[in-house]
Design a protein around this motif. Sequence first.
Motif, short mmCIF file in Angstrom:
data_model
loop_
_atom_site.label_atom_id
_atom_site.label_comp_id
_atom_site.label_asym_id
_atom_site.label_seq_id
_atom_site.Cartn_x
_atom_site.Cartn_y
_atom_site.Cartn_z
N ARG A 50 0.83 -1.20 0.00
CA ARG A 50 0.00 0.00 0.00
C ARG A 50 0.87 1.25 0.00
NH1 ARG A 50 -5.10 0.76 2.57
NH2 ARG A 50 -5.47 -1.36 1.87
N ALA A 51 1.97 1.22 0.73
CA ALA A 51 2.86 2.39 0.80
C ALA A 51 3.49 2.68 -0.56
CB ALA A 51 3.94 2.16 1.85
N ILE A 52 3.91 1.65 -1.26
CA ILE A 52 4.49 1.85 -2.59
C ILE A 52 3.48 2.53 -3.51
CG2 ILE A 52 5.29 0.67 -4.67
CD1 ILE A 52 6.68 -1.33 -2.84
N PHE A 53 2.26 2.04 -3.50
CA PHE A 53 1.21 2.64 -4.32
C PHE A 53 0.97 4.09 -3.90
CE2 PHE A 53 -3.21 3.87 -4.83
CZ PHE A 53 -3.32 3.83 -6.20
N SER A 54 0.78 4.30 -2.59
CA SER A 54 0.43 5.62 -2.09
C SER A 54 1.52 6.67 -2.32
CB SER A 54 0.11 5.56 -0.59
OG SER A 54 -1.01 4.77 -0.37
N CYS A 55 2.76 6.28 -2.09
CA CYS A 55 3.84 7.28 -2.24
C CYS A 55 4.06 7.65 -3.70
CB CYS A 55 5.12 6.83 -1.56
SG CYS A 55 5.99 5.49 -2.33
N THR A 56 3.66 6.79 -4.62
CA THR A 56 3.77 7.16 -6.03
C THR A 56 2.56 7.94 -6.49
OG1 THR A 56 4.02 4.74 -6.18
CG2 THR A 56 4.97 5.99 -7.90
N ALA A 57 1.39 7.52 -6.05
CA ALA A 57 0.16 8.18 -6.50
C ALA A 57 -0.04 9.54 -5.85
CB ALA A 57 -1.04 7.28 -6.21
N GLU A 58 0.21 9.63 -4.56
CA GLU A 58 -0.01 10.87 -3.82
C GLU A 58 1.09 11.08 -2.78
OE1 GLU A 58 -4.80 11.16 -3.70
OE2 GLU A 58 -3.86 9.86 -2.22
N PRO A 59 2.25 11.53 -3.21
CA PRO A 59 3.38 11.62 -2.29
C PRO A 59 3.13 12.50 -1.07
CG PRO A 59 3.98 12.42 -4.49
CD PRO A 59 2.58 11.96 -4.55
N ASP A 60 2.44 13.61 -1.23
CA ASP A 60 2.17 14.48 -0.08
C ASP A 60 1.23 13.80 0.91
OD1 ASP A 60 3.80 16.44 -1.15
OD2 ASP A 60 2.14 17.47 -2.14
N ALA A 61 0.22 13.14 0.40
CA ALA A 61 -0.73 12.45 1.27
C ALA A 61 -0.05 11.29 1.99
CB ALA A 61 -1.92 11.95 0.46
N TYR A 62 0.91 10.65 1.34
CA TYR A 62 1.63 9.53 1.95
C TYR A 62 2.39 9.99 3.19
CZ TYR A 62 5.43 6.25 2.73
OH TYR A 62 6.33 5.41 3.31
N VAL A 63 3.10 11.08 3.09
CA VAL A 63 3.88 11.61 4.22
C VAL A 63 2.94 12.00 5.35
CG1 VAL A 63 5.40 13.47 4.98
CG2 VAL A 63 5.81 12.33 2.80
N ASP A 64 1.85 12.68 5.02
CA ASP A 64 0.87 13.08 6.04
C ASP A 64 0.30 11.86 6.76
OD1 ASP A 64 1.28 15.71 5.35
OD2 ASP A 64 -0.55 15.85 4.13
N ARG A 65 -0.03 10.82 5.99
CA ARG A 65 -0.61 9.61 6.59
C ARG A 65 0.39 8.91 7.49
NH1 ARG A 65 -5.37 7.24 6.46
NH2 ARG A 65 -5.53 5.01 6.78
N CYS A 66 1.63 8.82 7.07
CA CYS A 66 2.66 8.19 7.90
C CYS A 66 2.84 8.94 9.21
CB CYS A 66 3.99 8.11 7.15
SG CYS A 66 4.01 6.86 5.86
N ASP A 67 2.87 10.26 9.15
CA ASP A 67 2.99 11.06 10.37
C ASP A 67 1.79 10.84 11.28
OD1 ASP A 67 5.39 12.09 9.44
OD2 ASP A 67 4.51 13.98 8.75
N TRP A 68 0.59 10.80 10.70
CA TRP A 68 -0.63 10.62 11.48
C TRP A 68 -0.66 9.26 12.16
CZ3 TRP A 68 -4.84 7.30 10.08
CH2 TRP A 68 -5.94 7.41 10.92
N VAL A 69 -0.34 8.18 11.41
CA VAL A 69 -0.43 6.85 12.02
C VAL A 69 0.62 6.67 13.12
CG1 VAL A 69 -1.51 5.75 10.05
CG2 VAL A 69 0.94 5.63 10.26
N ARG A 70 1.80 7.22 12.92
CA ARG A 70 2.82 7.11 13.97
C ARG A 70 2.38 7.82 15.25
NH1 ARG A 70 6.86 7.74 9.62
NH2 ARG A 70 7.95 5.76 9.47
N ALA A 71 1.83 9.03 15.09
CA ALA A 71 1.38 9.79 16.26
C ALA A 71 0.19 9.11 16.94
CB ALA A 71 1.01 11.20 15.83
N THR A 72 -0.78 8.66 16.16
CA THR A 72 -1.98 8.04 16.72
C THR A 72 -1.65 6.72 17.40
OG1 THR A 72 -3.30 9.11 15.00
CG2 THR A 72 -4.33 7.29 16.18
N ALA A 73 -0.85 5.89 16.75
CA ALA A 73 -0.47 4.60 17.34
C ALA A 73 0.41 4.81 18.58
CB ALA A 73 0.25 3.74 16.33
N GLY A 74 1.13 5.91 18.62
CA GLY A 74 1.99 6.20 19.77
C GLY A 74 1.23 6.32 21.07
N PHE A 75 -0.02 6.74 21.03
CA PHE A 75 -0.83 6.82 22.23
C PHE A 75 -1.09 5.45 22.81
CE2 PHE A 75 -2.14 10.90 20.25
CZ PHE A 75 -1.74 11.72 21.29
#
Length: 80
Positions: A50-75
């Motif tokens: 999914r990451a390979i697809f996402s980072c090619t299709a929507e690179p900005d959204a990929y970075v935002d999603r990675c930041d969000w999941v790391r922060a959310t899962a961190g709780f």
Amino acid sequence: MDTMSFAALALYLSMHGTGDLVTPYEVQEIRAQAVKQYGFDGLRAEAFKRAIFSCTAEPDAYVDRCDWVRATAGFVEAAP
């Protein structure tokens, strides 16, 4: 992707939109369901695909999603 926990990988694959408010309990449920469905190695593989697809299709959204999941899962990971 290689530094994400299993909770973060499962959340990455979930249908929740980037930036959604997700409770720690929901993250635990999402993780449990993903591990049940894919297994630990399969979860890594699915998230990687999914990451390979996402980072090619929507690179900005990929970075935002990675930041969000790391922060959310961190709780969840920080909880006793």
